[in-house]
Design an enzyme around this catalytic site. Structure first.
Site, PDB file in Angstrom:
ATOM      1  N   CYS A  66       0.703  -1.349  -0.211  1.00  0.00           N
ATOM      2  CA  CYS A  66      -0.191   0.121  -0.354  1.00  0.00           C
ATOM      3  C   CYS A  66       0.529   1.318  -0.277  1.00  0.00           C
ATOM      4  CB  CYS A  66      -1.169   0.056   0.815  1.00  0.00           C
ATOM      5  SG  CYS A  66      -2.157   1.512   0.870  1.00  0.00           S
ATOM      6  N   CYS A  70       0.803   4.643   6.452  1.00  0.00           N
ATOM      7  CA  CYS A  70      -0.665   4.483   8.162  1.00  0.00           C
ATOM      8  C   CYS A  70       0.767   4.100   9.493  1.00  0.00           C
ATOM      9  CB  CYS A  70      -1.646   3.857   8.115  1.00  0.00           C
ATOM     10  SG  CYS A  70      -2.229   3.991   6.703  1.00  0.00           S
ATOM     11  N   CYS A 110     -16.814  -8.271   4.951  1.00  0.00           N
ATOM     12  CA  CYS A 110     -16.156  -7.246   5.151  1.00  0.00           C
ATOM     13  C   CYS A 110     -15.213  -7.556   4.043  1.00  0.00           C
ATOM     14  CB  CYS A 110     -16.122  -6.680   5.950  1.00  0.00           C
ATOM     15  SG  CYS A 110     -16.948  -6.338   7.455  1.00  0.00           S
ATOM     16  N   CYS A 201     -19.686   2.669   8.182  1.00  0.00           N
ATOM     17  CA  CYS A 201     -18.796   2.102   9.071  1.00  0.00           C
ATOM     18  C   CYS A 201     -17.684   2.745   9.814  1.00  0.00           C
ATOM     19  CB  CYS A 201     -18.283   0.391   8.602  1.00  0.00           C
ATOM     20  SG  CYS A 201     -17.170  -0.907  10.123  1.00  0.00           S
ATOM     21  N   ARG A 273     -18.446  -2.118  17.542  1.00  0.00           N
ATOM     22  CA  ARG A 273     -17.823  -3.430  17.354  1.00  0.00           C
ATOM     23  C   ARG A 273     -16.615  -3.548  17.828  1.00  0.00           C
ATOM     24  NH1 ARG A 273     -17.492  -3.826  12.168  1.00  0.00           N
ATOM     25  NH2 ARG A 273     -19.283  -4.283  12.191  1.00  0.00           N
TER      26      ARG A 273
END
Ligand code: SAM
Ligand code: DTB
Ligand code: SF4
Length: 354
Positions: A66, A70, A110, A201, A273
């Site tokens: 990616c 992050c 998901c 979400c 969650r």
């Protein structure tokens, strides 16, 4: 002077608000633990059956490599996590994996991709995945990074129920964790997904070295959105060797429970969650999180690239706690108790047991 009775406070707590102040939220976070949990559990029971937990299953449809940086993530090309990158999965393999997840009790599937944003050439396959999983009778969720309005429209038409896009932390702390996109970029994607009529979400990660104020501020941002996200994942940092956040001091589990309880009170009709990090949690910690208002988990042996407790362990935990799964009808929309949106009027309804 008007004094509020416990009954009027219960009513106030149960009504969704969008005018949270940092001071008000911080005051709740800092309540004596028993008072905070009692408030959160009371709100939880107003809108949900406290003994039912929604179950989602994750699949990494495109792993690693990616472009984003992050600081927590195994999949960033900026970090030496040792993870092998792979191409976008075949549509039929994704649908086959979803079929197995459904047989294992998951009601929502998901699909996550390690992208800054999808490329146009990937969108045809992604749309086919949504259509195929939807045709199995499961709820669909995707997390693909930033989206154009065209992407959003295509996903919506394909039958995507939820889009996951986390704000991760407070605006202040965000730039210490991620430099390749901004907090405002995240909010912009969320607003456009919402505008298109998809369910949202959005949550974050706890235990990245943030302060209590950062945790509170993250929840204030989410709770002051025009509509509360229907689903609010609270992840505990999974430390990945080779990432900048490896070696971060572990969060006090009591503070983790406080964060769950605050999310429950501030977004009373949303599913909260208990997400990443359950393999590092004791059963007792998970039980406290459920008591504090967590009512959704990821099931299965893996999350995206890391381990999850798996079917046998979760079945054992559910049995010992007297918990049950939640079917799609009951979990449709933002709340199981009254079948309305995360912000609509509430009343006791079909998903509550006696
Ligand atoms: N690339 C997309 C994105 O960032 O929106 C989707 C995938 S990304 C892995 C989804 C979310 O997983 C992140 O926003 C983060 O909140 C969570 N996550 C990723 N790595 C994690 C870790 N090591 N520990 C806890 N949560 C993590
Ligand atoms: C979310 O908040 N947590 C999930 C899901 N949304 C996409 C991802 C957790 C990832 C944990 C680290 C990993 O498995 O790579
Ligand atoms: Fe990429 Fe998402 Fe990981 Fe960030 S969290 S590096 S965007 S996969």
């Amino acid at each position: 002077m008007l004094t509020r009775t416990p009954a009027s406070r219960e009513r106030d707590d149960a009504t969704p608000r969008h005018d949270w102040t940092r001071a008000g939220a911080a005051q709740l976070y800092g309540l004596p633990f028993n008072d905070l949990l009692f408030r959160a559990a009371t709100v939880h029971r107003t809108h949900f059956d406290p003994n039912r937990v929604q179950r989602s299953q994750l699949l990494s449809i495109k792993t690693g490599g990616c472009a984003e940086d992050c600081g927590y993530c195994s999949q960033s090309a900026h970090h030496a996590s040792g993870l092998k990158a792979s191409k976008l999965m075949e549509v039929r393999s994704v649908i086959e994996a979803a079929r197995k997840a459904k047989a294992g009790g998951a009601t929502r599937y998901c699909m996550g991709a390690a992208w800054r944003e999808p490329k146009q050439r990937d969108m045809d396959a992604v749309v086919a995945m949504v259509e195929g999983v939807k045709a199995l009778g499961m709820e669909t969720c995707m997390t693909l990074g930033m989206l154009t309005d065209t992407d959003i429209a295509r996903l919506k038409t394909a039958g995507l129920d939820y889009y996951n896009h986390n704000i991760d932390t407070s605006e202040r702390y965000y730039s210490e964790i991620i430099t390749t996109r901004t907090f405002a970029d995240r909010l912009d994607t969320l607003a456009r997904v919402r505008e298109a009529g998809m369910k949202v979400c959005s949550g974050g990660i706890i235990g990245m070295g943030e302060t209590e104020t950062d945790r509170v501020d993250m929840l204030v941002t989410l709770a002051n959105l025009e509509e509360h996200p229907e689903s609010v994942p609270i992840n505990m940092l999974i430390e990945i060797p080779g990432t900048p956040l490896a070696g971060t001091a572990r969060i006090d589990p009591i503070d983790f429970v406080r964060t769950i309880a605050l999310a429950r009170i501030m977004m009373p009709r949303s599913f909260v969650r208990l997400s990443a990090g359950r393999t590092e949690m004791t059963d007792e910690l998970q039980a406290l999180c459920f008591f504090a208002g967590a009512n959704s988990i990821f099931v299965g042996e893996t999350l995206l690239t890391t381990d999850n407790p798996g079917e046998d362990k979760d079945a054992d935990l559910f049995r010992r706690l007297g918990l049950d799964g939640l079917d799609i009808e009951a979990s449709d929309g933002a709340n199981a108790a009254d079948g309305a949106s995360a912000d609509g009027p509430g009343c006791h309804g079909h998903a509550r047991s006696a």
